[in-house]
Design a protein around this motif. Structure first.
Motif, short mmCIF file in Angstrom:
data_model
loop_
_atom_site.label_atom_id
_atom_site.label_comp_id
_atom_site.label_asym_id
_atom_site.label_seq_id
_atom_site.Cartn_x
_atom_site.Cartn_y
_atom_site.Cartn_z
N VAL A 945 35.41 -4.78 111.26
CA VAL A 945 36.39 -4.06 110.45
C VAL A 945 36.42 -4.63 109.03
CG1 VAL A 945 38.86 -3.58 110.18
CG2 VAL A 945 37.81 -3.42 112.43
N LEU A 946 36.42 -5.93 108.93
CA LEU A 946 36.48 -6.55 107.60
C LEU A 946 35.23 -6.26 106.80
CD1 LEU A 946 38.08 -10.03 108.40
CD2 LEU A 946 39.18 -7.84 107.98
N HIS A 947 34.06 -6.35 107.45
CA HIS A 947 32.80 -6.07 106.76
C HIS A 947 32.74 -4.62 106.30
CE1 HIS A 947 30.14 -9.59 106.93
NE2 HIS A 947 30.81 -9.93 108.01
N SER A 948 33.36 -3.74 107.05
CA SER A 948 33.26 -2.32 106.74
C SER A 948 34.29 -1.88 105.71
CB SER A 948 33.43 -1.51 108.03
OG SER A 948 33.42 -0.13 107.76
N LEU A 949 35.54 -2.36 105.85
CA LEU A 949 36.63 -1.81 105.04
C LEU A 949 36.86 -2.57 103.74
CD1 LEU A 949 39.32 -0.93 107.74
CD2 LEU A 949 37.59 0.54 106.72
N TRP A 950 36.87 -3.88 103.78
CA TRP A 950 37.25 -4.63 102.59
C TRP A 950 36.28 -4.41 101.41
CZ3 TRP A 950 39.66 -10.05 103.99
CH2 TRP A 950 40.80 -9.83 104.77
N PRO A 951 34.99 -4.53 101.61
CA PRO A 951 34.10 -4.27 100.46
C PRO A 951 34.22 -2.84 99.94
CG PRO A 951 32.94 -5.47 102.19
CD PRO A 951 34.23 -5.03 102.78
N THR A 952 34.44 -1.91 100.85
CA THR A 952 34.58 -0.52 100.42
C THR A 952 35.81 -0.34 99.56
OG1 THR A 952 33.56 0.13 102.53
CG2 THR A 952 34.63 1.85 101.25
#
Length: 1737
Positions: A945-952
């Protein structure tokens, strides 16, 4: 479970789940005795330190929310009942050494911990371990009586101790002082002249109530003190007295009575297992109960109409349970008094609410109260006018009253009972005769309801609305009306019910109402009748309504009309409401109802269709719902003959939980078949219609589509007949548990069975609907024109299919109603679960509903499809649709754990879309990731979730302001809720052992599973570490390599900082990235970088070794075997700061043992004292300036701060002003520099030296502030430096500090003070002796501002080490004595504050030695001779002098030997000025010391009080007068311990005997406040009380009129608060004095006679004024006496008239009641006094 919470580094959400489970297992302590369970306390204590008191938690490195902390504390408080028997002694050995009154933070934390941990309840065969600490702690509280930081924790501890050991602890020695403390907590508006002090005590009201109730009983005087306390507080319960104290008093009343009832229940009904029983001699007796109720009665009744009425309602309910004959008659009298009249709706509502609260005690007949039933019928009739259409709230309260009464009383005519029963009591006979009016009441009640309906039409109350939407007020009135009507008619006999039904039928059928308001009210009444007796009511209504509806719908043209006739709408509304009833009653009418449904569902009119839909929903729900058939107060029928059943004997009867005799309607085969036939008729048609609509896109906008979806939604409420999901469960997360773990194979087979379910097209109905509706959703979203109504219904369908939930609003409302009803109708005095029968039936029904609410179906692929559909709707272009879909999706994510994993990729794709071109999609996606609120998706501990949402999120580029605000909200959510993500998780061996023991009886291959689990855990740890580092690397690359707006740079930095793990070092690349932002142009980025650098430096902190130390070996003394007393002792002398023992070289430094904690050695020594090993013996913690030997993570930090260019920019930014007038010493920047110097040593400190001189010499406050932060950090950071580095550091910073003392300005003086205080705090003063010597030896300054600053800085450092610095304090006092008469105010202010710091150390404990620091008594003895000169200045306007004190006499004896010339010189004008300045300094010292010191008051202060009272009158020096007033205010408003009462009263007596009339007034004002706040203590000693009263009575006869009037005011207060015990004797004495005749020698104008006569008149007037809200029996006679003196000499007539005027003003509101206490003659006399005869008369 206990072992699970002890797993280190456990995920916060798992930690919370384990805590809650353990609480559930332990909360019913009576089920598990301490002999059966032992819980080790030490692991919990270590965990508590890490969670609540760790510096890493305060820095944000460990993320435990406040909720987790509260739940953890709750666990400790439950678990302490099961600690080991040796736990108390071990705890005291650990915590007693920390009880140093000068270490404020530590002692506060210690008492907080002890309030959590110390065992407070013991088995009968176990030693009462509280004896080890109770007396010590109470003594500590008595000595340190002025600290408000920790006393609330101690109060919590002793209150729970008292509650669990009632009768075993003698509280008598503490009672008076405790009640004085309690009185100070209420924040009452009693003060001396100036505005009230804000240092109120913060004792918890609940803890106060618990302690008071626990101290009652036996021979305790607690009840007497409680009665006195209520006498003091009684006037503050009046409605006119509103202020900050109101909420405290209301809560106090409620808590006190509730805990009293709880104790009574414990003593008389609680079935004890291992808990401590209350000794029989200490149990509450009937006399105790009566005294308790009488003490609270008057205050509670007066508060009925105040803003605390909600608390009063509960209090009256409990008091009426205890003593109904004392409470109920007064409540009823107040109710009758406020019916109608001019008192307003609010008073009526308060009266009827309180009356409702006491109805059950009124009818139960407990405590011999038999008059209650006789009030029932009159009260019901009297309450009916409260049903007022113009006042909804008043009507709701009236309905509540009627429903509560009806729930307790069978409404049947028993007037003929005397013919069948010859054993009726007088009360029963009178009650039976009164029931003849029940028929009239029922009919009048209906008439009032009809009037309410008629007056509540939409046209009259909602005329301004174009479209009607039900308001909260309308919902409230509908619910109240339904409950009231249902309660009344379910308690009536069939005969009365039929009469009422006929009346209702005529009204409902002969009148036509609009359907928005009035029609709904009428339909609600009809529904209540059906609820009571569905069979008769349906036979009455259904044929008529159905036939009329079918007749009106016979024409097809009507079906196509857009608006229907009012008559048709009226009938549709009524039939839709009465369709809600038990299925067995409505099934016989099924064919008729189905005809109406068939026809009305074809309506084109929206309003008519919705009513038809409600009819369908009600009909289906009635056929399938399991519901009780009746809710009567008794299970038997009310239709039995009066000769067999006398209903009045069942009034107030309670239900029997073991024999409710419930009758439920359970749907049978006939009902199920009827429902199936309806579904078979309508569902396929609607499905086909939707299919055709999907194929024909032109009809997507047709309203019929919405109607079809609505029908499907209603039919889905019959989902119990639909087949369950047959898809295979979806794998959401890796786990050892199977996806269908909670379902057995037989259950899965049963779920899969389809023969008993309804099918569509030979398939699963749920799956078929999902397929069709998914296509429909796609078509609807593709339309150019929105059909939001259809989409809204579609969302509701998805919600039902996804979560299988019923109406959660109705369910929550049902629970709320149950809890409210239970709260206001319960009676613990009758035992457990003793409730009215209807409440017990409701609880059974709620339990049935609870089973459905907790059902979680297996998660299948169809569920996934529905969630994706909801996700699509959540990002649609219509805001209303997005909100509804998001709410449904949030519920689904909550219900199905880990289902958010299925949404992450789709949400990420939505966030990647252009926020400018598609803002709706982007905004919807942001809203989704912030749901559910309690555990948002964006803050989940899931690396994917963090890899997917935060950078986005960081890469997004929105421009819309609302979206930018949402992005900021996301940032705040992450920062607040992310917590600590576990990287390295290890399960302890003990936890594994317990798991094996627990599971070995369940599975044979448990070891295999455990080994596999350990391997998986290791793999998971490696997985976490890899993803943690890769995530940080990803975030760093985004920050460094991508072009981001500053706000998204802040977001990225916040995200990066949020995942800093305390035990996993940050990689060097991340360190470089973060440090680079320390010199960024953005202030927000710099602040975030500083916080992150603090955490990184904390990670890099080296571990330092410790060693054990024997303090007795150091002191060369043998360990004491007896009691060790706190304070100065021979064994702690070596800890103190003495100049001769300071280390002068490296050898002495290494031999020195530094105790950095202030508490070490003061109270006692710990069982094991540990100190840090000297720096030269530390391994792995040496500091170096060689960057080649640094680790990569340290090198990155070192390289940044070793670069001069970086430092240039850093210092430049840190010295900039942020916000003028707001900037202050920055804790964050100080912590950053402290960590930097701690880790980097002297090498890094040198790099800042070039900047320091310019910062210090700058006139800019922020530059100096930056220098102060660096200097404080350098001293604090050098704690573990080698001696050589420390000496080098002091060589550098000593000149800087001297320079700072020369350059500080008004804005930075507090910053430098804080700098030196932080540098000294928690550092052994011997270790820091360079700083002390530098400041103490720094010469005094001729510049008064710099001198004041120097004194302030010295005071700051000494305040950190008071008891260790006795030698320094003595020397400093001798220096300050020279400045007592300084000419400048700012210096005197600092001198006074410095003196307060010196004398704060003057604390001695009983049995202990007197401190070696300066003593207050000695200092006062020093200044008194110098101040005695001021007695010469104390002359008032008459020119008289204050009586000379002993000190003045001694001084005059000395002076007289030197002749008249010498005396003249001492009394010179200059000498007076010096003495005045000295007194000002002394006043500053006393007022500061009283506010700041632990002890608050010293008896020696009162040696100065007579002089201070005199000098407060100085009209020529306003500063002196204000300071004197402040001192007197502080002393008067402070709670005194008993030892200080005598000196205070002696000082007041001395002041009252002086000749200055102004001093007399000040004495009275001081005495008034002093007595008020210390009344419990003063009254505990008759001698003290007598002295205080004598002072007032003496001054009542003073020569000055102003003094006499002030004395009368004080006397009035003493009488009002009940301070004077023998009131009658004092009253008679005044009567005698008033009636004394003048002697022949004494004329009427004789001053002596007039003074004494006026004093007696004032005394009588005080008795009148002392009762502003009630009229005792003696008051009317006093007016008769006063009338005889109305023509006496002045000022007697003015006094009498003013008294009468005040009396009339305070008694005006209830004069209608109060005048009855006066005779006609007395009323005439009062009129004569009020209107004196004119001159001509």
């Amino acid at each position: 479970m206990y072992e699970l919470i002890l797993i280190p580094h456990l995920e916060p959400y798992l930690f919370r789940e384990f805590i809650n489970i353990l609480i559930e297992l332990l909360k019913k302590k009576e089920l598990i005795s301490p002999a059966e369970l032992v819980i080790p306390w030490v692991p919990l204590y270590n965990l508590c330190k890490n969670i609540l008191f760790s510096s890493r938690v305060s820095l944000g490195m460990y993320g435990y929310s406040l909720l987790i902390q509260k739940e953890f504390v709750a666990l400790i408080q439950i678990a302490r009942f099961y600690f080991e028997e040796t736990a108390t002694k071990e705890m005291l050995d650990e915590w007693k050494p920390m009880l140093c009154p000068f270490d404020y933070r530590t002692v506060s934390d210690t008492f907080q911990i002890m309030s959590y941990f110390l065992p407070v309840q013991f088995t009968s065969n176990r030693e009462k371990e509280y004896t080890l600490w109770l007396d010590d702690f109470m003594t500590f509280w008595k000595i340190c009586n002025n600290n408000f930081d920790w006393e609330h924790d101690l109060m919590e501890l002793i209150s729970i101790l008292a509650k669990n050991n009632i009768g075993y602890i003698d509280w008598e020695p503490y009672v008076p002082l405790m009640f004085s403390r309690f009185l100070k907590c209420f924040q009452l508006p009693v003060c001396y002249k100036q505005p009230q002090m804000r240092d109120f005590r913060k004792l918890n009201i609940s803890a106060i109530s618990v302690w008071i109730v626990s101290a009652l009983g036996g021979t305790s005087t607690a009840q007497d003190h409680l009665s006195d306390l209520m006498n003091i507080l009684v006037s503050y319960f009046e409605p006119s007295n509103v202020g900050r104290w109101t909420k405290f008093l209301g809560k106090f009343l409620e808590e006190l009575v509730a805990h009293f009832v709880e104790r009574l229940h414990y003593e008389r009904h609680k079935k004890l297992t291992w808990e401590t029983p209350v000794p029989n001699t200490k149990k509450l007796t009937e006399r105790d109960i009566t005294k308790f109720v009488e003490s609270l009665k008057f205050g509670t009744l007066r508060a009925m109409f105040s803003s605390m009425r909600s608390a009063v309602r509960v209090s009256l309910q409990y008091l009426a349970m205890l003593r109904p004959h004392l409470i109920i008659p007064d409540v009823i009298e107040d109710f009758y008094f406020h019916i109608g009249g001019t008192f307003g709706s609010l008073n009526f509502r308060s009266a009827i609410q309180c009356l409702t609260a006491v109805l059950r005690p009124m009818l139960e007949g407990s405590c011999g109260y038999k008059e209650g039933p006789s009030y029932v019928v009159p009260l019901l009739m009297a309450a009916l006018p409260g049903i007022d259409p113009s006042d909804t709230e008043k009507s709701v309260d009236t309905f509540d009253f009627v429903s509560t009464m009806a729930t307790l009383v069978p409404i049947m005519d028993c007037s003929q009972a005397s013919k069948f029963y010859d054993n009726l009591t007088k009360e029963e006979e009178a009650t039976c005769l009164a029931t003849a009016n029940f028929v009239d009441f029922v009919l009048q009640f209906l008439d009032n309801c009809f009037m309410f309906v008629t007056s509540s039409s939409l046209e009259s109350i909602n005329i301004e609305r174009e479209t009607h939407k039900e308001s909260l007020q309308e919902s409230l009135i509908l619910g109240s009306l339904w409950i009231s009507c249902t309660s009344v008619f379910q308690q009536t006999s069939l005969k009365i019910y039929e009469v009422a039904l006929d009346k209702l039928f005529r009204f409902a059928t002969e009148s036509i109402f609009e359907t928005k308001v009035a029609g709904r009210l009428l339909a609600t009444i009809c529904q209540s009748f059906v609820q009571v007796n569905a069979e008769i009511s349906l036979q009455k209504f259904l044929p008529f309504l159905s036939n009329n509806i079918l007749t009106l719908l016979s024409s097809n043209n009507v079906l196509k009309e857009d608006s229907l006739t009012p008559e048709l709408l009226h009938y549709l509304l009524l039939i839709s409401e009465i369709s809600h009833c038990p299925g067995c009653c409505i099934l016989p009418h099924a064919s008729l109802i189905r005809k109406v449904i068939d026809r009305s569902l074809q309506l084109t009119c929206r309003e008519g269709f919705l009513m038809a839909l409600r009819l369908l929903a009600g009909f289906l729900n009635s056929l399938l719902s399991i519901v009780p058939l009746e809710y009567r107060s008794v299970p038997q029928s009310f239709d039995r003959p009066l000769s067999e059943y006398l209903p009045v004997r069942d009034w107030g009867k309670l239900g029997n939980i073991d024999d409710l005799k419930l009758e439920f309607f359970v749907p049978g085969e006939n009902e199920r078949n009827c429902v199936k036939s309806i579904i078979d008729m309508y569902l396929p048609i609607q499905v086909e219609f939707i299919k055709s609509t999907v194929e024909n896109a032109s009809s997507l906008m047709d309203e019929k589509l919405e109607f079809a979806l609505e029908i499907i939604r209603v039919l889905l409420d019959c989902r119990v007949l639909f087949p369950s999901w047959t898809d295979a469960p979806v794998h959401l997360v890796d786990s050892f548990l199977k996806d269908n773990f909670f379902y057995s194979d037989s259950q899965m087979q049963q779920i899969a069975a389809s023969d008993k379910y309804i099918a569509i097209c030979n398939g699963n109905m749920r799956n078929t609907l999902v397929d069709i509706l998914t296509k429909l959703q796609y078509k609807l979203l593709m339309c150019e024109k929105p059909n939001t109504k259809s989409l809204a219904v579609l969302i509701q369908i998805w919600d039902i299919l996804l979560t299988d939930k019923f109406n959660k609003i109705v369910y929550a409302t049902h629970w709320l109603f149950y809890h409210c009803h239970k709260r206001f109708s319960g009676n613990k005095l009758l035992g457990s679960k003793r409730h009215v029968r209807s409440l017990l039936i409701n609880r059974v029904l709620l339990q049935h509903e609870l089973l459905f609410s907790r059902y979680v179906p297996p998660f299948t692929s169809t569920h996934k499809d529905i969630m994706m559909n909801l996700l699509q709707l959540s990002t649609s272009q219509y805001s209303i649709i997005r909100n509804q879909a998001r709410s449904a999706l949030s519920d689904a994510v909550t219900k199905f754990p880990y289902s958010h994993n299925l949404l992450t990729s789709s949400i990420s794709e939505s966030l990647k879309k252009d926020a400018v071109l598609e803002p709706d999609v982007f905004e919807g996606a942001i809203h989704i990731i912030m749901e559910p609120r309690h555990h948002p998706i964006v803050a989940r501990h899931d690396w994917m979730v963090l890899h997917s949402l935060w950078p986005t999120l960081i890469r997004a580029k929105p421009e819309k302001i609302s979206i930018l605000a949402l992005m900021k909200s996301v940032e705040n959510v992450v920062e607040r809720q992310i917590g600590t993500i576990t990287v390295n998780l290890e399960v302890s061996d003990s936890c594994v052992e317990f798991a094996i023991k627990l599971c070995e009886s369940v599975s044979d291959d448990i070891l295999k599973h455990i080994n596999q689990g350990i391997q998986t855990l290791a793999q998971r740890t490696q997985y976490n570490l890899e993803h943690y580092l890769s995530f940080i690397d990803l975030m760093v690359k985004i920050i460094e390599n991508e072009t981001l707006h500053s706000r998204f740079q802040c977001m990225a930095m916040t995200f990066l900082m949020s995942v800093i793990h305390p035990d996993v070092p940050y990689p060097p690349e991340a360190v470089k990235c973060i440090t680079s932002y320390l010199i960024d142009d953005s202030i927000e980025l710099r602040k975030i970088a500083i916080e992150a650098v603090i955490m990184i430096l904390k990670q890099q902190k080296k571990t330092h070794k410790k060693m054990k130390l024997d303090p007795y070996t150091i002191s060369q003394l043998a360990k004491q075997s007896g009691t060790v007393f706190p304070g100065d002792r021979p064994d702690n002398e070596w800890v103190k700061y003495r100049k001769v023992t300071l280390p002068q070289n490296i050898e002495e430094w290494h031999e020195m043992h530094f105790l950095h904690r202030e508490y070490h050695g003061y109270y006692c020594w710990p069982s094991e004292l540990t100190v840090y090993v000297p720096p030269h013996e530390q391994q792995g913690a040496s500091l170096t300036s060689n960057s080649s030997v640094l680790e990569d993570k340290e090198e990155a930090m070192y390289n940044f701060f070793s670069c001069s260019k970086n430092l240039d920019q850093l210092i430049y930014f840190l010295s900039l002003e942020e916000q003028k007038g707001v900037d202050s010493f920055s804790e964050e920047r100080y912590l950053m520099f402290k960590g930097l110097f701690r880790n980097g040593g002297y090498a890094l400190l040198k790099m800042f030296v070039p900047y320091m001189d310019s910062l210090i010499c700058s006139s800019q406050e922020n530059s100096q502030r930056c220098a102060a932060e660096i200097i404080a950090a350098s001293i604090r950071g050098a704690k573990h430096w080698p001696y050589e580095m420390i000496t080098l550091m002091w060589e550098l910073i000593a000149p800087m500090i001297q320079n700072a003392l020369q350059n500080m300005n008004e804005e930075t003086i507090n910053d430098w003070k804080k700098c030196f205080r932080l540098a000294s705090n928690n550092r052994d003063p011997k270790w820091n002796h360079w700083l002390f010597e530098l400041l103490l030896n720094y010469p005094a300054q001729s510049n008064t501002f710099l001198e004041a600053g120097r004194l302030s800085c010295i005071e700051g450092i000494l305040h950190c080490h008071l008891w260790k610095m006795s030698e320094v304090l003595t020397l400093w006092l001798s220096t300050l004595k020279l400045c007592l008469s300084h000419e400048f105010e700012n210096v005197r202010q600092r001198v006074g504050e410095a003196l307060s710091c010196i004398f704060e150390a003057d604390i001695s404990f009983p049995g202990g030695a007197s401190p070696k620091s300066p003593h207050i008594a000695d200092f006062i003895a020093y200044v008194l001779p110098s101040l005695s000169l001021l007695y010469k200045m104390g002359a008032d306007s008459t020119g008289t002098e204050l009586r000379k004190t002993q000190n003045e006499s001694n001084l005059n004896e000395t002076v007289s030997t030197q002749g008249h010339e010498k005396n003249t010189k001492i009394c010179s004008h200059e000498g007076k000025k010096i003495a005045i300045r000295m007194l000002k300094t002394v006043c500053i010292w006393i007022s500061t010391l009283v506010s700041r010191s632990e002890f608050g008051i010293a008896a020696s202060f009162y040696e100065l009080v007579p002089l201070i009272c005199l000098m407060e009158n100085d009209e020529n020096d306003s500063e002196l007068a204000l300071l004197c007033s402040k001192v007197l205010g502080k002393l008067a408003q402070t709670v005194h311990e008993p030892d200080h009462i005598s000196p205070a009263l002696s000082a007041m007596k001395e002041t009252s005997e002086c000749e200055s009339w102004k001093s007399h007034i000040i004495c009275l004002r001081f005495l008034e406040v002093f007595i008020f706040y210390n009344m419990p203590v003063v009254r505990s000693n008759d001698k003290w009380s007598r002295v205080a009263i004598d002072i007032v009575l003496k001054l009542l006869e003073d020569n000055s009129l102003e003094v006499r009037e002030n004395a009368a005011q004080v006397l009035c207060g003493l009488l009002h608060t009940g301070f004077i015990k023998d009131v009658s004797q004092l009253l008679n004495s005044f009567k005698v004095k008033v009636g004394m005749k003048r002697t022949t020698e004494c004329k009427s104008t004789d001053p002596t006679y007039l003074r004494l006569h006026h004093a007696a008149i004032l005394g009588l007037c005080s008795f009148i004024n002392a009762h502003p809200y009630d009229i005792p029996d003696f008051v009317p006679d006093l007016f008769t006496i006063l009338q005889k003196h109305i023509n006496d000499s002045r000022p007697i007539p003015q006094t009498i008239r003013k008294t009468l005027s005040d009396f009339q003003r305070t008694h005006h509101d209830k004069w209608g009641q109060n005048r009855l206490k006066f005779s006609e003659e007395q009323l005439t006399i009062m009129e004569e006094i009020a209107e004196p005869l004119s001159y001509y008369t």
